[in-house]
Design a protein around this motif. Structure first.
Motif, short mmCIF file in Angstrom:
data_model
loop_
_atom_site.label_atom_id
_atom_site.label_comp_id
_atom_site.label_asym_id
_atom_site.label_seq_id
_atom_site.Cartn_x
_atom_site.Cartn_y
_atom_site.Cartn_z
N TRP A 92 0.91 -1.18 0.01
CA TRP A 92 -0.22 0.07 -0.14
C TRP A 92 0.76 1.23 0.03
CZ3 TRP A 92 -1.28 3.33 4.55
CH2 TRP A 92 -2.37 4.25 4.15
N ARG A 93 1.87 1.02 0.59
CA ARG A 93 2.77 2.52 0.91
C ARG A 93 3.85 2.49 -0.30
NH1 ARG A 93 3.47 4.57 6.19
NH2 ARG A 93 5.67 5.11 5.59
N HIS A 108 2.99 -1.18 -6.93
CA HIS A 108 1.53 -0.92 -7.29
C HIS A 108 1.34 -1.62 -8.83
CE1 HIS A 108 0.13 2.25 -4.42
NE2 HIS A 108 0.70 1.06 -3.77
#
Length: 323
Positions: free
Chosen positions: A52-53, A58
């Motif tokens: 997520w960070r 991604h």
């Protein structure tokens, strides 16, 4: 057995079961289960937070991995605490509402994990068979649609299960054979006609995990066909190496389930703790082992987790030194 309404002969409390024939060792057995629960929580939450960070993660492969970690996390939250209650507190009672709710979430996260593993197989197929079009095929929109389709399919087949169970009456025995509530286990205790529940339950299993397993096998047949066409031996090894982590996830998730199903239908009658152990392996081992396998085998995840915890430790030390 807990109290049963003598007028209507209707069970109003279920009793879950620990590991049969090992009751004297429950305190000692709870130690590895506590350790497994801790590893599951820390491992899967670390993967989700890091993906997520980190913007560089991604990409389809890691987004699907985050989905797998989320389903593992959900599955463990509805199985481990139930077992630890039995081992540490000897607490076995469950009201029908609590039992049906637990059953719904266990089977929901089980189906979610199966579907995510299938999506990851598709990801590996596209990466190996169509590497030049990988990012144009698996765009962010496509991944979001796959995630939505997984959730919709799972909820569509799972929501009717607890609703159908509420029409049943439970009498005589109220002792479940596992440490948590499972659909086949619950309907065995009913004194009503369970034909509809049994047929729908079988349909759910075949249309979700059964279909997923066949499509995963098909994906790997197509992957092997592509790999065997590669001219370079090193290219073949490199392509197959990218599938090892996913193959481990497939084996960990489906092997205990298939073995348990085969033993129930075709195998010799074995002690009850053998069936309970296989069921526990299906529900408990994947959430523990998946993060370990992916961290060990995936350098990017391993490096980002190290970086995340080193930075966090450094910041905490810096704040402490200032104060």
């Amino acid at each position: 057995m807990l109290p049963v309404n003598s007028t209507n002969s209707v069970v109003f409390t279920f009793l879950v079961t620990g590991i049969p024939e090992l009751e004297a060792l429950y305190i000692w057995i709870s130690i590895p289960f506590c350790a497994m629960f801790l590893i599951t929580m820390v491992g899967n939450m670390s993967i989700i937070i890091v993906i997520w960070r980190e913007q560089t993660l991604h990409v389809p492969m890691y987004l699907f991995l985050a989905m797998l970690a989320a389903s593992d996390l959900g599955l463990s939250l509805f199985t481990f605490p139930s077992m630890l209650r039995i081992f540490l507190l000897a607490a076995r009672e469950m009201t029908p509402s609590v039992c049906f709710t637990q059953m719904f979430f266990i089977h929901t996260f089980q189906d979610l994990e199966s579907a995510v593993i299938l999506a990851m197989a598709f990801d590996r197929y596209v990466a190996i068979s169509h590497p030049l079009h990988y990012h144009s095929i698996l765009t962010s929109t496509v991944i979001a649609r796959i995630g939505l389709a997984i959730v919709v399919r799972t909820l569509t087949v799972q929501l009717p299960l607890p609703i159908l169970l509420r029409r049943l009456h439970f009498c005589c025995s109220n002792v479940l054979s596992h440490s948590y509530c499972l659909h086949p286990d619950i309907i065995k205790l009913s004194c009503s006609n369970t034909r509809v529940n049994s047929i729908f339950g079988l349909f759910v299993v075949l249309s979700t995990m059964g279909l997923d397993f066949l499509l995963i096998l098909l994906s790997y047949v197509l992957i092997l066909r592509t790999v065997l066409r590669m001219a370079s031996h090193s290219g073949r090894l490199k392509a197959l190496n990218t599938c090892i982590s996913h193959l481990c996830a497939v084996v960990l998730f489906f092997t205990p389930m298939i073995c348990l199903s085969m033993l129930h239908r075709f195998g010799p009658r074995l002690p009850s703790h053998v069936y309970v152990t296989l069921a526990n392996m299906h529900f408990l081992i994947p959430p523990v082992m998946n993060p370990i396998v992916y961290v060990v085998k995936t350098k990017q995840i391993r490096d980002k987790i190290k970086k995340f915890f080193i930075i966090k430790t450094t910041k905490k030390a810096h704040v402490t030194s200032i104060t």
